[in-house]
Write a protein that holds these residues in place. Structure first.
Motif, PDB file in Angstrom:
ATOM      1  N   ALA A  16      -0.433  69.018  -0.390  1.00 14.49           N
ATOM      2  CA  ALA A  16      -0.135  67.864  -1.204  1.00 14.49           C
ATOM      3  C   ALA A  16      -0.729  66.584  -0.697  1.00 14.49           C
ATOM      4  CB  ALA A  16       1.375  67.707  -1.322  1.00 14.49           C
ATOM      5  N   ILE A  17      -0.721  66.352   0.612  1.00 10.53           N
ATOM      6  CA  ILE A  17      -0.849  64.984   1.049  1.00 10.53           C
ATOM      7  C   ILE A  17      -1.810  64.876   2.212  1.00 10.53           C
ATOM      8  CG2 ILE A  17       0.482  62.968   1.800  1.00 10.53           C
ATOM      9  CD1 ILE A  17       2.939  64.566   0.721  1.00 10.53           C
ATOM     10  N   LEU A  18      -2.609  63.819   2.211  1.00 10.71           N
ATOM     11  CA  LEU A  18      -3.541  63.595   3.301  1.00 10.71           C
ATOM     12  C   LEU A  18      -2.861  62.988   4.518  1.00 10.71           C
ATOM     13  CD1 LEU A  18      -6.413  62.115   1.230  1.00 10.71           C
ATOM     14  CD2 LEU A  18      -6.675  63.993   2.792  1.00 10.71           C
ATOM     15  N   PRO A  19      -3.267  63.412   5.704  1.00 13.16           N
ATOM     16  CA  PRO A  19      -2.700  62.805   6.897  1.00 13.16           C
ATOM     17  C   PRO A  19      -3.409  61.516   7.258  1.00 13.16           C
ATOM     18  CG  PRO A  19      -4.207  64.495   7.529  1.00 13.16           C
ATOM     19  CD  PRO A  19      -4.163  64.500   6.013  1.00 13.16           C
ATOM     20  N   GLY A  20      -2.837  60.745   8.146  1.00 19.03           N
ATOM     21  CA  GLY A  20      -3.474  59.541   8.628  1.00 19.03           C
ATOM     22  C   GLY A  20      -3.398  59.492  10.132  1.00 19.03           C
ATOM     23  N   VAL A 381     -11.221  67.423   4.917  1.00 18.74           N
ATOM     24  CA  VAL A 381     -11.578  67.723   6.290  1.00 18.74           C
ATOM     25  C   VAL A 381     -10.578  67.074   7.238  1.00 18.74           C
ATOM     26  CG1 VAL A 381     -13.320  67.342   8.070  1.00 18.74           C
ATOM     27  CG2 VAL A 381     -14.010  68.073   5.788  1.00 18.74           C
ATOM     28  N   ALA A 382     -10.105  65.867   6.902  1.00 21.36           N
ATOM     29  CA  ALA A 382      -9.112  65.202   7.742  1.00 21.36           C
ATOM     30  C   ALA A 382      -7.841  66.042   7.846  1.00 21.36           C
ATOM     31  CB  ALA A 382      -8.796  63.821   7.182  1.00 21.36           C
ATOM     32  N   ALA A 383      -7.401  66.609   6.723  1.00 23.56           N
ATOM     33  CA  ALA A 383      -6.204  67.450   6.743  1.00 23.56           C
ATOM     34  C   ALA A 383      -6.458  68.742   7.510  1.00 23.56           C
ATOM     35  CB  ALA A 383      -5.752  67.753   5.319  1.00 23.56           C
ATOM     36  N   GLN A 384      -7.669  69.290   7.363  1.00 25.66           N
ATOM     37  CA  GLN A 384      -8.004  70.484   8.133  1.00 25.66           C
ATOM     38  C   GLN A 384      -7.938  70.194   9.630  1.00 25.66           C
ATOM     39  OE1 GLN A 384     -11.361  72.876   7.047  1.00 25.66           O
ATOM     40  NE2 GLN A 384     -11.295  72.270   4.905  1.00 25.66           N
ATOM     41  N   GLU A 385      -8.457  69.027  10.023  1.00 27.24           N
ATOM     42  CA  GLU A 385      -8.433  68.681  11.434  1.00 27.24           C
ATOM     43  C   GLU A 385      -7.010  68.479  11.945  1.00 27.24           C
ATOM     44  OE1 GLU A 385     -11.365  65.386  11.334  1.00 27.24           O
ATOM     45  OE2 GLU A 385     -12.410  66.592  12.834  1.00 27.24           O
ATOM     46  N   PHE A 386      -6.133  67.920  11.098  1.00 27.19           N
ATOM     47  CA  PHE A 386      -4.729  67.779  11.504  1.00 27.19           C
ATOM     48  C   PHE A 386      -4.135  69.160  11.766  1.00 27.19           C
ATOM     49  CE2 PHE A 386      -0.209  67.686  10.903  1.00 27.19           C
ATOM     50  CZ  PHE A 386       0.203  66.493  11.492  1.00 27.19           C
ATOM     51  N   MET A 387      -4.391  70.094  10.844  1.00 21.47           N
ATOM     52  CA  MET A 387      -3.837  71.428  11.014  1.00 21.47           C
ATOM     53  C   MET A 387      -4.417  72.095  12.249  1.00 21.47           C
ATOM     54  SD  MET A 387      -1.535  73.239   9.750  1.00 21.47           S
ATOM     55  CE  MET A 387      -0.901  74.889   9.898  1.00 21.47           C
ATOM     56  N   SER A 420     -12.766  74.306   9.268  1.00 20.01           N
ATOM     57  CA  SER A 420     -12.286  73.278  10.192  1.00 20.01           C
ATOM     58  C   SER A 420     -10.788  73.369  10.440  1.00 20.01           C
ATOM     59  CB  SER A 420     -12.637  71.888   9.652  1.00 20.01           C
ATOM     60  OG  SER A 420     -14.030  71.713   9.626  1.00 20.01           O
ATOM     61  N   ILE A 421     -10.069  74.195   9.683  1.00 17.44           N
ATOM     62  CA  ILE A 421      -8.645  74.389   9.938  1.00 17.44           C
ATOM     63  C   ILE A 421      -8.428  75.061  11.291  1.00 17.44           C
ATOM     64  CG2 ILE A 421      -6.579  75.660   9.171  1.00 17.44           C
ATOM     65  CD1 ILE A 421      -7.674  75.422   6.337  1.00 17.44           C
ATOM     66  N   TYR A 422      -9.368  75.894  11.687  1.00 16.88           N
ATOM     67  CA  TYR A 422      -9.155  76.751  12.838  1.00 16.88           C
ATOM     68  C   TYR A 422      -9.738  76.121  14.097  1.00 16.88           C
ATOM     69  CZ  TYR A 422      -8.650  79.792   8.807  1.00 16.88           C
ATOM     70  OH  TYR A 422      -8.283  80.315   7.596  1.00 16.88           O
ATOM     71  N   PRO A 423      -8.904  75.867  15.113  1.00 18.11           N
ATOM     72  CA  PRO A 423      -9.414  75.267  16.349  1.00 18.11           C
ATOM     73  C   PRO A 423     -10.194  76.277  17.176  1.00 18.11           C
ATOM     74  CG  PRO A 423      -7.087  75.782  16.573  1.00 18.11           C
ATOM     75  CD  PRO A 423      -7.451  76.099  15.152  1.00 18.11           C
ATOM     76  N   ASP A 424     -10.685  75.821  18.325  1.00 13.79           N
ATOM     77  CA  ASP A 424     -11.528  76.664  19.168  1.00 13.79           C
ATOM     78  C   ASP A 424     -10.761  77.713  19.952  1.00 13.79           C
ATOM     79  OD1 ASP A 424     -14.021  75.453  18.541  1.00 13.79           O
ATOM     80  OD2 ASP A 424     -13.519  73.767  19.833  1.00 13.79           O
ATOM     81  N   ASN A 425      -9.424  77.679  19.894  1.00 10.66           N
ATOM     82  CA  ASN A 425      -8.655  78.632  20.696  1.00 10.66           C
ATOM     83  C   ASN A 425      -7.966  79.697  19.857  1.00 10.66           C
ATOM     84  OD1 ASN A 425      -6.803  76.905  19.570  1.00 10.66           O
ATOM     85  ND2 ASN A 425      -5.939  76.174  21.497  1.00 10.66           N
ATOM     86  N   VAL A 426      -8.515  79.997  18.662  1.00  9.75           N
ATOM     87  CA  VAL A 426      -7.967  81.074  17.832  1.00  9.75           C
ATOM     88  C   VAL A 426      -9.097  82.002  17.390  1.00  9.75           C
ATOM     89  CG1 VAL A 426      -6.123  79.572  16.980  1.00  9.75           C
ATOM     90  CG2 VAL A 426      -8.204  79.850  15.619  1.00  9.75           C
ATOM     91  N   LEU A 427      -8.701  83.179  16.893  1.00 16.29           N
ATOM     92  CA  LEU A 427      -9.642  84.155  16.347  1.00 16.29           C
ATOM     93  C   LEU A 427      -9.763  83.980  14.840  1.00 16.29           C
ATOM     94  CD1 LEU A 427      -8.259  87.281  18.250  1.00 16.29           C
ATOM     95  CD2 LEU A 427     -10.395  86.064  18.786  1.00 16.29           C
ATOM     96  N   VAL A 428     -10.975  84.137  14.306  1.00 18.18           N
ATOM     97  CA  VAL A 428     -11.214  84.139  12.861  1.00 18.18           C
ATOM     98  C   VAL A 428     -12.052  85.378  12.566  1.00 18.18           C
ATOM     99  CG1 VAL A 428     -12.128  82.903  10.870  1.00 18.18           C
ATOM    100  CG2 VAL A 428     -11.166  81.617  12.795  1.00 18.18           C
ATOM    101  N   ALA A 429     -11.495  86.311  11.780  1.00 15.53           N
ATOM    102  CA  ALA A 429     -12.099  87.634  11.612  1.00 15.53           C
ATOM    103  C   ALA A 429     -12.849  87.769  10.303  1.00 15.53           C
ATOM    104  CB  ALA A 429     -11.013  88.709  11.687  1.00 15.53           C
ATOM    105  N   GLY A 430     -14.127  88.080  10.404  1.00 13.42           N
ATOM    106  CA  GLY A 430     -14.889  88.532   9.254  1.00 13.42           C
ATOM    107  C   GLY A 430     -14.787  90.043   9.140  1.00 13.42           C
TER     108      GLY A 430
END
Length: 1000
Positions: A16-20, A381-387, A420-430
């Motif tokens: 719903a909402i953008l972070p700041g 992208v801002a919301a993705q970075e917050f997550m 961009s939701i996923y940080p560098d310390n998680v797995l993302v599986a194709g």
């Protein structure tokens, strides 16, 4: 994975909402700024609460509690209470916040309906697990607690009973909804208790009873429930008996007032469960909160609701159907049912708050690996970075590995557009499919020896130019979902992610048995660095390839010893992505490589958190730098340390221009590999992606040879002159049954044409509503060794409507239109005039402090209303989508809420107010809160909503230049009626809108 889109009744969730960002003074004045001084919390937000991430969480918790505010969490904080008190909170420079009710859009994959029979369904061989178990047979997941966030796991599943050591497999089932919570009352006199209680034979010291009335169970959208599947709304007696410290819950699910083996213990305490309908095999678990006298009942997992069971089977299943094991059969399991319905409108949707709370719940239970086979979408992208910040903080706090599925949105480039939701310390599986697996499980042959990335697996590079899936994992599994389904297939990236998560469980199990300390981030990168890439496959498609577990153990030893960097941070300058996002790779368009392009890449090594910082001061790794494409060049050697090193990379524009000239619509995928010179270990890859997105100026015919499970892409550029493309295919009806055609827009969103099918003509129109790079893809769903030769012709339709009004005088049977064809060749098309909705109101305003566009309209006429929202100034959205919470309040003040941009108001409801709260799904720029938007409400009369066609010309020729057209009228229209002008193929499907004219 299956998309849960707008309109999926009951469980769809939207962001719903953008972070700041919250800024404050440093040093002695660290907390001198209040929340309100940066961006005030509104009353609505105050009631819903806020989520906050801060390096000074302890201080904020203290402040909030002193102010009488409720606080949950101790790192990602959820603060609720009076909005004025929230506004007075003092925050530090690091703090970020957004409303707790901020929605996210969730994509839950589904199991593919394909037969499979063999044991090759799992990832064991592709991860070199048999080799590991041969030398270490106890490295099977034992000693590790695994978690699943999904649509629920049935405790009755054959694979969820015991571990390889005979321990209880399934320990806890958690569901956030309180819809089925049943209040019970203490029984003071057994003689006056219910008839059902009289038949309960369980001994007790204390007893309670209550009633669960199915007729009273309605979720926010009016969904009703028949939990016991008896075809009616039933009152179900609920009894709790307690003797000593043992509690039993009895459920009269068959509503016969007789207790026939109806009682079972708390699932958490005993692992016992009952059934809503025993013969249907739908289990129910329950917990009793004695302090509140509430029985918490689960909805139950029906035989057709087997996604969670598939995920859990792949990850940790043991003796599935008495025969098969998942990746880590020795591990134990907990799950969160993230898709249960709720009676509260707001709580019935996925939110960042509910998602974070689910992760925190698992973390509090000491879960070490979590699988999430949902795709999570955020508005910007801002919301993705917050997550990403929130997820990263939870990984560090709870030290658990999280595995996400990349999604089934391929094969378009940038279809993993939420990377961009996923940080560098998680797995993302194709998703990868092996030759052996595909033959024995799916009956498909023709794959190359090494296997391939399956066509529907989501691809990079993503908003940062560098991210695709982190690793590959094999798709498909065999699950034992219930009596009605027995064994069934389960595939997609939903099955790839738990396979990868299961690999992490096995790795942690082995590391523990070797006496090594466990760090989740280091586990993730040990798997990454062990990856074996597929030859001839782009990095944006596969990431680092298939992890190999024996190699991962040896790499982990090096990482925690400080002998190697766990990862490399890169910034590719001066490139910028959406929302000015720093780039980790390069996603370039034809105009950007018209001449040579040079970039500077900054590289910095990152050590494992288990390594003291002092160790890193002296760690220096010489690098060998390799370039995978002839149009990429730069230094052959470099170095890596915790300090910053730089290298320059050249993109050869002349080489690319020559290639584009010979065949338009191409893509060029290259990589820069940073390789440890002494060990040969590939430490990092920087992808460079170039697409020829120039608009076509003439038709082009292309030929392809398509192999099984493979896909081809063609890039079709569009500018204001191009209204769409005419696509012609030469494919036999038999072959069309095995092909998937999609059209991807500039934001990487795919659309399968509804008219694509064996019964349709081979010509269709695809509109290009905005400028940018469109992709036409063809994929072969299954197959044999036979190769499909395909022929496609694409031609730009450079058409422009030059008419604003059309006359309909008495006695005239045609309307006159003027259309320009800016192309070089003539076009034969069908032209139609369709009744367009009438403007019914306009609101122009800025987004509120929550990032919402709010518009309210008085309704005086019945009709079908539709809202269109656009920014006042053009915006190149990174992932564009607009959704609205719609509320209609009738004259008698009755309220009805739903999601969507359309709302029908009948004649008996006229006189109310229609209110939209719209959540722009994506924004560009850091000052999004200053953006103004215009909301235009349109109305279609009820009696004419289903018959829009008012004029049609079956076949006209649009010659190059100006064309005067006579379009025969079908119906008489009132002056001022708005008509939409569309062109369609003479024979075929699809349409392109040229604009709006008014009847004069």
């Amino acid at each position: 994975m299956r998309k849960i889109g707008v309109g999926w009744s009951g469980r769809v969730g939207l962001l719903a909402i953008l972070p700041g960002l919250i800024f404050s003074c440093s040093s002695q004045e660290k907390f001198s700024r209040t929340l309100a001084s940066v961006r005030p919390v509104t009353q609505a937000e105050g009631q819903a609460g806020i989520l906050m991430i801060s390096d000074s969480a302890a201080e904020l918790i203290k402040q909030a509690r002193e102010a009488g505010l409720a606080v949950r969490g101790d790192h990602v904080l959820e603060i609720r209470g009076d909005h004025d008190k929230i506004n007075r909170l003092r925050v530090d420079r690091s703090a970020r916040w957004l409303p707790a009710s901020t929605r996210l859009r969730a994509t839950k994959p589904t199991a593919a309906d394909e037969p499979d029979e063999q044991v090759y369904y799992l990832a064991r061989k592709d991860f070199a697990l048999p080799e590991l178990l041969k030398n270490h047979p106890t490295f099977d997941g034992r000693g590790v607690l695994a978690g699943v966030i999904d649509d629920g796991v049935a405790p009755s599943g054959s694979g969820f009973q015991r571990t390889t050591e005979g321990k209880r497999k399934f320990l806890q089932h958690h569901w956030p909804s309180h819809l089925l919570d049943t209040q019970v009352k203490l029984i003071a006199d057994a003689k006056t208790a219910s008839p059902y209680f009289q038949t309960v034979t369980e001994s007790y010291d204390t007893a309670w009873e209550g009633v669960l009335d199915e007729a009273s169970l309605k979720s926010y959208d009016g969904q009703t429930f028949d939990l016991n599947a008896d075809g009616k709304q039933t009152k179900i007696a609920v009894v709790v008996v307690k003797k000593g410290d043992q509690t039993r819950i009895c459920l009269d699910a068959d509503a016969n007032d007789k207790s026939d083996s109806d009682c079972f213990g708390s699932f958490k305490a005993t692992g016992e469960y009952g059934y809503w309908r025993r013969e249907k095999g739908v289990p129910v678990v329950a917990e009793f909160n004695e302090a509140d006298a509430v029985v918490r009942l689960s909805e139950g997992e029906s035989s057709g609701d087997s996604h969670g069971e598939g995920v859990a089977s792949v990850m940790v299943g043991h003796q599935i159907g008495g025969r098969f094991d998942g990746m880590a059969p020795g591990a134990q399991l907990m799950d969160v049912d993230f898709s249960v319905p709720d009676k509260n409108f707001e709580d019935g949707f996925y939110t960042i708050g509910s998602f974070v709370r689910s992760l925190e719940w698992l973390g509090e239970q000491k879960v070490e690996v979590v699988n999430i086979s949902y795709s999570l979408f955020f508005e910007s992208v801002a919301a993705q970075e917050f997550m990403a910040t929130a997820i990263s903080a939870l990984v560090k706090k709870y030290n658990f590995v999280i595995s996400f599925s990349a999604g089934n949105n391929g094969p378009g480039l940038n279809s993993l557009n939420r990377r961009s939701i996923y940080p560098d310390n998680v797995l993302v599986a194709g998703a990868f499919v092996s030759r052996e697996l595909d033959e024995y499980v799916h009956g498909v042959t023709g794959l190359p020896e090494q296997g391939r990335v399956i066509y529907y697996s989501s691809r990079g590079p993503g908003p940062d130019g560098g991210g695709g899936p982190l690793l590959l994992a094999p798709l498909s599994s065999l699950t034992h979902a219930g009596p009605e389904n027995a064994f069934q297939a389960f595939s997609g990236t939903s099955s790839a992610s738990p396979a990868l998560a299961g690999a992490a469980v096995v790795l942690i199990s082995g590391l523990k048995q070797l006496g090594l300390p466990i760090d989740a981030e280091t586990v993730v990168h040990a798997l990454r660095l062990s990856g074996q890439p597929l030859n001839g496959t782009a990095f944006v498609d596969q990431g680092y390839g298939l992890p190999k577990l024996p190699k991962a153990i040896e790499i982990y030893r090096q990482l925690i010893a400080g002998l190697q960097f766990i990862r490399v941070k890169t910034v590719v300058a001066p490139l910028k992505g959406p929302d000015d996002l720093a780039q980790r790779g390069a996603f370039l368009h034809a105009r950007e490589v018209a001449e040579d392009l040079e970039v500077r890449v900054r590289v910095t090594g990152v050590l494992s958190p288990k390594v003291a910082a002092a160790v890193g001061e002296n760690l220096l790794r010489p690098l060998k730098i390799e370039y995978s494409a002839p149009w990429l060049s730069g230094p052959a050697r470099g170095w890596l340390s915790v300090g910053m090193a730089r290298l320059g990379v050249r993109v050869n524009g002349k080489f690319l221009a020559e290639k584009m000239q010979s065949r338009p619509g191409q893509e060029f995928l290259g990589e820069v590999h940073l390789i440890d010179e002494s060990s040969g270990l590939r430490l990092h890859t920087i992808p460079f992606t170039v697409v020829d997105d120039r608009p076509w100026d003439s038709p082009h015919r292309m030929q392809f040879n398509l192999e099984t499970r493979d896909a081809v892409r063609v890039h079709l550029g569009a500018d204001p002159r191009v209204a769409g493309y005419r696509i012609r295919t030469a494919i036999s009806d038999v072959r069309r049954n095995f092909l998937s055609l999609e059209f991807f827009d500039p934001m990487g969103i795919g659309q399968i044409p509804s008219f694509w099918g064996p019964a349709d003509e081979e010509e269709f129109f695809m509109p290009t509503a905005k400028t940018g790079d469109y992709q036409l893809t063809l994929a072969r769903a299954v197959g044999t060794e036979a190769v499909f030769p395909l022929e496609i012709e694409a031609a730009p339709l450079q058409l422009q409507l030059a008419t604003q009004v059309v006359a309909q005088p008495e006695g005239s049977d045609t309307g006159k239109l003027k259309v320009f064809n800016h192309g070089r060749v003539g076009e034969k098309v069908r032209v139609e005039l369709l009744r367009a909705p009438t403007p019914a109101g306009t609101v122009v305003t800025g987004l509120d402090s929550s990032g919402d566009f709010v518009a309210e309209f008085a309704i005086t006429e019945p009709g079908v209303y539709e809202l269109e929202v656009n920014t006042v100034e053009p915006s190149d959205m990174s992932f564009g989508f607009t959704e609205c919470l719609t509320e209609f309040v009738s004259a008698d003040l009755k309220s009805h809420k739903t999601w969507g941009l359309n709302y029908m108001i009948s004649k008996d409801k006229v006189g109310g107010k229609l209110r939209f709260v719209c959540r722009p799904f994506s924004h560009t720029g850091s000052d999004w809160h200053r953006t103004k938007a215009v909301g235009q409400l349109y109305r279609r009369p009820l009696e004419k909503a289903e018959e829009p066609l008012v004029a049609s010309a079956a076949q006209v020729r649009l010659a190059p230049g100006a064309n005067q057209l006579d379009i025969p009228w079908i119906s008489k229209e009132e002056p001022g009626t708005r008509l939409q002008v569309v062109v369609k193929p003479v024979f075929g499907g699809g349409e392109i809108s040229l604009g709006i004219v008014e009847v004069h």
